[in-house]
Write a protein that holds these residues in place. Structure first.
Motif, short mmCIF file in Angstrom:
data_model
loop_
_atom_site.label_atom_id
_atom_site.label_comp_id
_atom_site.label_asym_id
_atom_site.label_seq_id
_atom_site.Cartn_x
_atom_site.Cartn_y
_atom_site.Cartn_z
N SER A 138 40.59 18.39 58.30
CA SER A 138 41.52 19.52 58.15
C SER A 138 41.66 19.93 56.69
O SER A 138 41.79 21.11 56.37
CB SER A 138 42.90 19.16 58.70
OG SER A 138 42.79 18.78 60.06
N GLU A 139 41.64 18.94 55.80
CA GLU A 139 41.75 19.25 54.37
C GLU A 139 40.56 20.08 53.90
O GLU A 139 40.72 21.08 53.20
CB GLU A 139 41.84 17.96 53.54
CG GLU A 139 43.06 17.09 53.84
CD GLU A 139 44.35 17.66 53.29
OE1 GLU A 139 44.33 18.68 52.58
OE2 GLU A 139 45.41 17.07 53.57
N ILE A 140 39.35 19.67 54.28
CA ILE A 140 38.20 20.39 53.73
C ILE A 140 37.93 21.70 54.47
O ILE A 140 37.49 22.67 53.85
CB ILE A 140 36.93 19.51 53.63
CG1 ILE A 140 36.45 19.00 54.99
CG2 ILE A 140 37.16 18.34 52.68
CD1 ILE A 140 35.06 18.36 54.93
N ASP B 184 42.65 20.87 45.01
CA ASP B 184 43.52 19.78 45.51
C ASP B 184 43.14 19.41 46.94
O ASP B 184 43.10 18.24 47.32
CB ASP B 184 44.99 20.20 45.52
CG ASP B 184 45.66 20.12 44.16
OD1 ASP B 184 45.03 19.64 43.20
OD2 ASP B 184 46.83 20.57 44.08
N GLU B 185 42.89 20.45 47.76
CA GLU B 185 42.58 20.18 49.18
C GLU B 185 41.29 19.38 49.30
O GLU B 185 41.18 18.48 50.15
CB GLU B 185 42.50 21.48 49.99
CG GLU B 185 43.70 22.43 49.89
CD GLU B 185 45.03 21.86 50.37
OE1 GLU B 185 45.11 20.66 50.68
OE2 GLU B 185 46.01 22.62 50.40
N ALA B 186 40.31 19.70 48.44
CA ALA B 186 39.07 18.91 48.45
C ALA B 186 39.38 17.46 48.10
O ALA B 186 38.87 16.53 48.74
CB ALA B 186 38.08 19.49 47.44
N GLU C 49 51.17 16.89 45.79
CA GLU C 49 50.36 18.08 45.57
C GLU C 49 50.70 19.16 46.60
O GLU C 49 50.70 20.36 46.27
CB GLU C 49 48.88 17.71 45.59
CG GLU C 49 48.55 16.85 44.38
CD GLU C 49 47.14 16.29 44.34
OE1 GLU C 49 46.76 15.76 43.29
OE2 GLU C 49 46.42 16.36 45.35
N GLU C 50 51.02 18.76 47.82
CA GLU C 50 51.41 19.75 48.84
C GLU C 50 52.69 20.48 48.42
O GLU C 50 52.89 21.65 48.74
CB GLU C 50 51.63 19.10 50.21
CG GLU C 50 50.41 18.52 50.88
CD GLU C 50 49.28 19.50 51.11
OE1 GLU C 50 49.47 20.71 50.93
OE2 GLU C 50 48.18 19.04 51.44
N SER C 51 53.55 19.76 47.72
CA SER C 51 54.79 20.37 47.27
C SER C 51 54.49 21.53 46.30
O SER C 51 55.08 22.62 46.39
CB SER C 51 55.65 19.29 46.61
OG SER C 51 56.74 19.85 46.00
FE LIG Z 1 46.16 19.16 51.50
#
Ligand SMILES: [Fe+2]
Ligand SMILES: [Fe+2]
Length: 336
Positions: free
Chosen positions: A66-68, A96-98, A179-181
């Protein structure tokens, strides 16, 4: 990302890792149960029931996927961001998501499954990822709304995972949540600028994006508790801490006051504050649409998968070069 309630078995869970003896004995089971009952952590070298291991491999790998895949809808907007500042913020967020994907694939690997097998399950369509990424990002406002609502829902889902019973997953989630914040805040701030300083057309664009994403974000928490038969086991194992419906309610309660500050409405005629419950009541989710997307028939399922496979194929030479370089270093070390 982006977890939805990961309730679907898929082929990635069929892997049979065996770093530690898989044989169950009453003594081993009792030691595991004691650790869970004491709210302790299970670490990779500890014995664990095969069902616990398989559940974690499925959940952590689906989370990593889901992140990538989650990089793709917003990645489309990096070259079209409206200013240098917005472009720099979006680049940082997508990177960040990677990174989240990498932490999570590493956490899954500690359970004895190979990263290649997990990626193969993704690329051949056997593995699931969060359905929210199978919808298109039509305007710049979608980028802001994804930050505010999608990353906002992800935070609600992921903060309890910082207390997950499996140590590597719990530790990975601490940094991911920080990081999501940032992701949530940057999205909200981008929308706030459009709503407070923008033209009427920009304000309408924000409202349109909220209208299209609102229900999809509520569905991110997964089916109602009554239809989530695996949730009880996840709770028992200390993997899942808060139920789908409770998380969804927390999200609505936290988000509606933010919508009021922004000056947008959510597309739900049944939404109203319930003073007796101390929560917002809200309308029914269209689960048929959710399941159609989960099962591969959303508007962008094929496009997302094709983009991932293309990136994987085009990166083949990089992986080969990295292996050749590592082998050369090993040879030189031996020769020295
Ligand atoms: Fe994420
Ligand atoms: Fe995020």
């Amino acid at each position: 990302m982006y977890t939805q309630s990961f309730i679907n078995a898929d082929a990635s869970s069929a892997a049979a890792p065996a770093q530690v003896s898989p044989i169950e004995s009453p003594e081993r089971m009792a030691a595991f149960d004691r650790a869970i009952d004491a709210d302790g952590r299970i670490e990779p070298q500890d014995w664990m029931p095969q069902a616990y291991r398989k559940t974690l491999i499925r959940q952590i790998s689906q989370h990593a996927h889901s992140e990538i895949v989650g990089m793709l809808p917003e990645g489309n907007w990096i070259s079209r961001a409206p200013s240098l500042k917005r472009k720099a913020i979006l680049l940082a967020k997508v990177q960040d998501e990677a990174g989240h994907g990498l932490y999570l694939y590493s956490a899954a690997e500690t359970l004895g499954v190979s990263r290649d097998s997990l990626l193969d399950a993704l690329h051949t369509g056997r593995a699931k990822y969060s359905s929210i990424f199978n919808y298109p990002t039509l305007t710049w406002a979608d980028v802001g709304v994804i930050g505010w609502l999608v990353d906002g829902a992800a935070i609600m889902n992921q903060i309890p995972l910082c207390r997950c019973s499996y140590g590597p997953y719990a530790r990975a989630m601490i940094r991911v949540c920080k990081e999501e914040s940032f992701h949530q805040r940057q999205g909200y701030e981008a929308l706030l600028v459009m709503m407070k300083e923008g033209t009427d057309a920009q304000k309408a664009m924000v409202q349109d994006a909220v209208n299209r994403w609102w229900w999809k974000c509520l569905a991110m928490f997964g089916p109602p508790d009554a239809d989530s038969p695996n949730s009880a086991q996840g709770m028992r194992w200390g993997i899942k801490r808060i139920s789908n419906d409770d998380l969804r309610q927390k999200f609505v309660d936290a988000t509606i006051p933010q919508a009021e500050v922004l000056g947008v409405t959510v597309p739900d005629p049944d939404l109203k504050w319930n003073a007796d419950r101390g929560h917002y009541d809200f309308g029914a989710i269209d689960w048929d649409e959710f399941w159609a997307t989960v099962n591969g028939n959303g508007p962008c399922n094929r496009e997302r998968l094709a983009t991932r496979v293309k990136a994987w194929d085009e990166g083949q030479w990089v992986r080969e070069a990295a292996v050749a370089h590592a082998n050369k270093n090993k040879r030189e070390e031996k020769a020295a």
